[in-house]
Scaffold this motif. Structure first.
Motif, PDB file in Angstrom:
ATOM      1  N   ASN A 223     -13.625 -47.319  34.756  1.00  0.00           N
ATOM      2  CA  ASN A 223     -14.760 -46.536  35.223  1.00  0.00           C
ATOM      3  C   ASN A 223     -14.788 -45.164  34.555  1.00  0.00           C
ATOM      4  O   ASN A 223     -15.843 -44.688  34.112  1.00  0.00           O
ATOM      5  CB  ASN A 223     -14.709 -46.376  36.743  1.00  0.00           C
ATOM      6  N   ILE A 224     -13.613 -44.545  34.455  1.00  0.00           N
ATOM      7  CA  ILE A 224     -13.526 -43.232  33.804  1.00  0.00           C
ATOM      8  C   ILE A 224     -13.844 -43.365  32.310  1.00  0.00           C
ATOM      9  O   ILE A 224     -14.543 -42.520  31.736  1.00  0.00           O
ATOM     10  CB  ILE A 224     -12.128 -42.610  34.003  1.00  0.00           C
TER      11      ILE A 224
ATOM     12  N   GLN B 230     -15.829 -45.458  30.902  1.00  0.00           N
ATOM     13  CA  GLN B 230     -17.280 -45.601  30.789  1.00  0.00           C
ATOM     14  C   GLN B 230     -17.989 -44.263  30.964  1.00  0.00           C
ATOM     15  O   GLN B 230     -18.922 -43.932  30.221  1.00  0.00           O
ATOM     16  CB  GLN B 230     -17.789 -46.587  31.852  1.00  0.00           C
ATOM     17  N   ARG B 231     -17.537 -43.463  31.919  1.00  0.00           N
ATOM     18  CA  ARG B 231     -18.161 -42.152  32.156  1.00  0.00           C
ATOM     19  C   ARG B 231     -17.937 -41.197  30.978  1.00  0.00           C
ATOM     20  O   ARG B 231     -18.811 -40.398  30.644  1.00  0.00           O
ATOM     21  CB  ARG B 231     -17.615 -41.535  33.445  1.00  0.00           C
ATOM     22  N   ILE B 232     -16.779 -41.299  30.348  1.00  0.00           N
ATOM     23  CA  ILE B 232     -16.497 -40.440  29.189  1.00  0.00           C
ATOM     24  C   ILE B 232     -17.422 -40.804  28.027  1.00  0.00           C
ATOM     25  O   ILE B 232     -17.998 -39.930  27.377  1.00  0.00           O
ATOM     26  CB  ILE B 232     -15.014 -40.571  28.770  1.00  0.00           C
TER      27      ILE B 232
ATOM     28  N   ASP C   2     -20.330 -42.308  28.257  1.00  0.00           N
ATOM     29  CA  ASP C   2     -21.688 -41.913  28.644  1.00  0.00           C
ATOM     30  C   ASP C   2     -21.929 -40.428  28.404  1.00  0.00           C
ATOM     31  O   ASP C   2     -23.038 -40.017  28.030  1.00  0.00           O
ATOM     32  CB  ASP C   2     -21.932 -42.224  30.125  1.00  0.00           C
ATOM     33  N   ALA C   3     -20.886 -39.604  28.609  1.00  0.00           N
ATOM     34  CA  ALA C   3     -21.022 -38.149  28.435  1.00  0.00           C
ATOM     35  C   ALA C   3     -21.341 -37.767  26.997  1.00  0.00           C
ATOM     36  O   ALA C   3     -21.908 -36.705  26.740  1.00  0.00           O
ATOM     37  CB  ALA C   3     -19.740 -37.449  28.890  1.00  0.00           C
TER      38      ALA C   3
ATOM     39  N   PHE D 264     -16.319 -33.346  34.897  1.00  0.00           N
ATOM     40  CA  PHE D 264     -15.676 -33.893  36.092  1.00  0.00           C
ATOM     41  C   PHE D 264     -14.165 -33.925  35.906  1.00  0.00           C
ATOM     42  O   PHE D 264     -13.656 -33.909  34.782  1.00  0.00           O
ATOM     43  CB  PHE D 264     -16.196 -35.296  36.434  1.00  0.00           C
TER      44      PHE D 264
END
Length: 270
Positions: A16-17, A19-21, A23-24, A171
């Protein structure tokens, strides 16, 4: 594979992390992306299908074969794996073959070794600049990068980065997202180069040196700091600060990046 403590290896395992990285970075199909410290390829695996080309730099020879096998389906048209030290590899030379532009458009991403965060940021901010930089760093360093004048964390790193970039602390990342777990907290930062930076490309090296010299005396008054940084007399410095409209009693930690640029340019005219 046992992580190499000397290389500061902490592999990111939380999908999940990851993917968020990615996306950033706001990845686009025509992006060329330099990934620093690709490790086992968790970021690479998610990033490569979303961009034009990933140049994954990894220092540890042991990880190269695993990195290639894990991302073999991406193909050589989408992924290049480079064994080497990201501080010494010429990023721009690697980017050029994958760009149709004279000045390559590229982005930079990485879960970077905390011990070399500052020099990696300096390198990433050496012209020609990327369109975007997304780094997972120690939380304390993220605070320093994003700190405002007057804050306890505000210092030479804050000024150097903010003079050329918009800084976003996005985050926090818990220690359990890594294997092995680091002993410090982490945070993701995004640096977006300013269309009109307050310091010119040709001034960056001198600016960094000047600001660092000023912050080695962060608790001293500005007149004393500038005297030490420039080697000029009290009378010359007092006259210069008056001409710039600056309070000689203020401390460096209270000054915005724009003020340090004005001081640098004034000292360059002496």
């Amino acid at each position: 594979m046992t992580p190499d403590k000397q290389l500061g290896q902490h592999f990111l395992t939380d999908r999940n992390i990851v993917q968020r990285i990615v996306d950033a970075l706001d990845p686009a199909p025509d992006d060329v992306v330099v990934e620093i410290g690709a490790g086992k390829g968790s970021l690479t695996e998610v990033l490569a299908p979303r961009v034009g080309h990933v140049i994954a730099i990894e220092r540890d020879r042991r990880l190269i074969s695993e990195l290639r096998m894990r991302n073999a389906e991406c193909g050589i048209d989408r992924l290049s794996i480079v064994q080497g030290d990201a501080l010494h590899v010429d990023w721009h030379a690697l980017i050029t073959p994958h760009s149709t532009l004279r000045t390559p458009h590229f982005k930079v991403i990485g879960n970077i070794p905390y011990a070399i965060t500052s020099p990696l940021i300096d390198k990433a901010l050496t012209p020609p600049l990327p369109a975007c930089i997304v780094f997972l760093v120690q939380a304390e360093v993220a605070d320093r990068i994003a700190a405002s004048p007057g804050a306890k964390a505000y210092g030479a790193l804050s000024v150097g980065v903010q003079a050329v970039c918009r800084v976003e602390k996005l985050f926090a990342v818990r220690a359990g997202a890594f294997t092995p777990q680091p002993k410090v907290h982490s945070a993701l930062v995004r640096l977006t180069p300013l269309a009109q930076p307050v310091v010119a490309p040709g001034e960056i090296a001198a600016f960094r040196a000047f600001v660092t010299a000023c912050f080695t005396r962060r608790r001293k008054q500005l007149r004393n700091v500038v005297m030490a940084a420039t080697g000029r007399s009290a009378a010359v410095v007092a006259a210069g600060l008056a001409a710039l409209g600056l309070d000689p009693m203020v401390r460096p930690e209270m000054l915005a990046p724009q003020v340090f640029v004005r001081l640098l340019r004034w000292s360059a005219r002496l």
